[in-house]
Write an enzyme that holds these catalytic residues in place. Sequence first.
Site, mmCIF file in Angstrom:
data_model
loop_
_atom_site.group_PDB
_atom_site.id
_atom_site.type_symbol
_atom_site.label_atom_id
_atom_site.label_comp_id
_atom_site.label_asym_id
_atom_site.label_seq_id
_atom_site.Cartn_x
_atom_site.Cartn_y
_atom_site.Cartn_z
ATOM 1 N N LYS A 9 0.829 -1.214 0.000
ATOM 2 C CA LYS A 9 0.000 0.000 0.000
ATOM 3 C C LYS A 9 0.865 1.266 0.000
ATOM 4 O O LYS A 9 2.083 1.201 0.256
ATOM 5 C CB LYS A 9 -0.937 -0.046 1.208
ATOM 6 N N TYR A 49 -12.350 -2.255 -3.910
ATOM 7 C CA TYR A 49 -12.852 -2.402 -2.537
ATOM 8 C C TYR A 49 -14.383 -2.345 -2.475
ATOM 9 O O TYR A 49 -14.938 -2.040 -1.412
ATOM 10 C CB TYR A 49 -12.236 -1.337 -1.634
ATOM 11 N N ASN A 112 -1.986 0.288 6.702
ATOM 12 C CA ASN A 112 -1.492 -0.974 7.268
ATOM 13 C C ASN A 112 -0.619 -1.783 6.301
ATOM 14 O O ASN A 112 -0.575 -3.003 6.352
ATOM 15 C CB ASN A 112 -2.639 -1.797 7.860
ATOM 16 N N HIS A 115 -2.088 -5.398 1.466
ATOM 17 C CA HIS A 115 -3.361 -6.093 1.243
ATOM 18 C C HIS A 115 -3.028 -7.512 0.808
ATOM 19 O O HIS A 115 -2.034 -7.726 0.119
ATOM 20 C CB HIS A 115 -4.169 -5.402 0.135
ATOM 21 N N GLU A 126 -9.158 -10.821 -7.936
ATOM 22 C CA GLU A 126 -8.234 -9.692 -7.731
ATOM 23 C C GLU A 126 -7.041 -9.760 -8.692
ATOM 24 O O GLU A 126 -6.579 -8.730 -9.190
ATOM 25 C CB GLU A 126 -7.756 -9.679 -6.272
HETATM 26 P P1 GDP Z 1 -7.615 -7.113 5.529
HETATM 27 O O1 GDP Z 1 -8.141 -8.245 4.683
HETATM 28 O O2 GDP Z 1 -6.759 -7.587 6.679
HETATM 29 O O3 GDP Z 1 -6.925 -6.050 4.717
HETATM 30 O O4 GDP Z 1 -8.877 -6.416 6.232
HETATM 31 P P2 GDP Z 1 -10.368 -6.095 5.720
HETATM 32 O O5 GDP Z 1 -10.679 -6.815 4.448
HETATM 33 O O6 GDP Z 1 -11.272 -6.309 6.887
HETATM 34 O O7 GDP Z 1 -10.344 -4.529 5.454
HETATM 35 C C1 GDP Z 1 -9.778 -4.004 4.282
HETATM 36 C C2 GDP Z 1 -8.981 -2.785 4.607
HETATM 37 O O8 GDP Z 1 -9.863 -1.774 5.087
HETATM 38 C C3 GDP Z 1 -7.969 -2.957 5.744
HETATM 39 O O9 GDP Z 1 -6.746 -3.481 5.326
HETATM 40 C C4 GDP Z 1 -7.812 -1.539 6.260
HETATM 41 O O10 GDP Z 1 -6.911 -0.821 5.420
HETATM 42 C C5 GDP Z 1 -9.203 -0.987 6.073
HETATM 43 N N1 GDP Z 1 -9.953 -1.079 7.331
HETATM 44 C C6 GDP Z 1 -10.528 -2.173 7.896
HETATM 45 N N2 GDP Z 1 -11.141 -1.872 9.046
HETATM 46 C C7 GDP Z 1 -10.965 -0.538 9.211
HETATM 47 C C8 GDP Z 1 -11.387 0.404 10.196
HETATM 48 O O11 GDP Z 1 -12.044 0.071 11.196
HETATM 49 N N3 GDP Z 1 -11.026 1.705 9.983
HETATM 50 C C9 GDP Z 1 -10.287 2.085 8.898
HETATM 51 N N4 GDP Z 1 -9.966 3.374 8.754
HETATM 52 N N5 GDP Z 1 -9.875 1.239 7.947
HETATM 53 C C10 GDP Z 1 -10.205 -0.042 8.102
#
Ligand code: GDP
Length: 137
Positions: A9, A49, A112, A115, A126
């Site tokens: 990212k 997304y 973070n 992805h 994807e």
């Molecule tokens: P991943 O598969 O570990 O990347 O997590 P998810 O699929 O649940 O979420 C996708 C992305 O959305 C995450 O990597 C974060 O960058 C973002 N994200 C998820 N939860 C939160 C949140 O509570 N707040 C914010 N700002 N971003 C979030």
Amino acid sequence: MERTLSIIKPDAVAKGVIGKILDRFESNGLRIAATKKIQLSREDAEKFYAVHADRPFFNDLVDFMISGPVVVTVLEGENAMAKNRELMGATNPKEAAPGTIRADFAENIDANAVHGSDSLENAAIEIAFFFAEREIA
Ligand code: GDP
């Protein structure tokens, strides 16, 4: 043999740790089958997304993902999808296990570092979003 998609990212690209993150993959038995650095458009990020479109953080996530270039990579290997998720660590870097990519290179849940596809079905979708089959070797 599985394939999965990784995205380094904008925060990690800006920090200059592309090489260090790709090394985590190669050092842990994942092959780089394709990789490129690109700037996502808002439309790209919204489409990628789309599953999160109803979540409160969707706009912040899209803004972040287009804030700078990303590196998209096809990883290949045994259990590649799960192995990549293990190397990434938990979504929130504060909860990520020591030695994982997010524990070592990420600041917070918004930025973070990486992805990774979360199922083989999503991995195929994807990968096709970013790469033509002839670009994957
Ligand atoms: P991943 O598969 O570990 O990347 O997590 P998810 O699929 O649940 O979420 C996708 C992305 O959305 C995450 O990597 C974060 O960058 C973002 N994200 C998820 N939860 C939160 C949140 O509570 N707040 C914010 N700002 N971003 C979030």
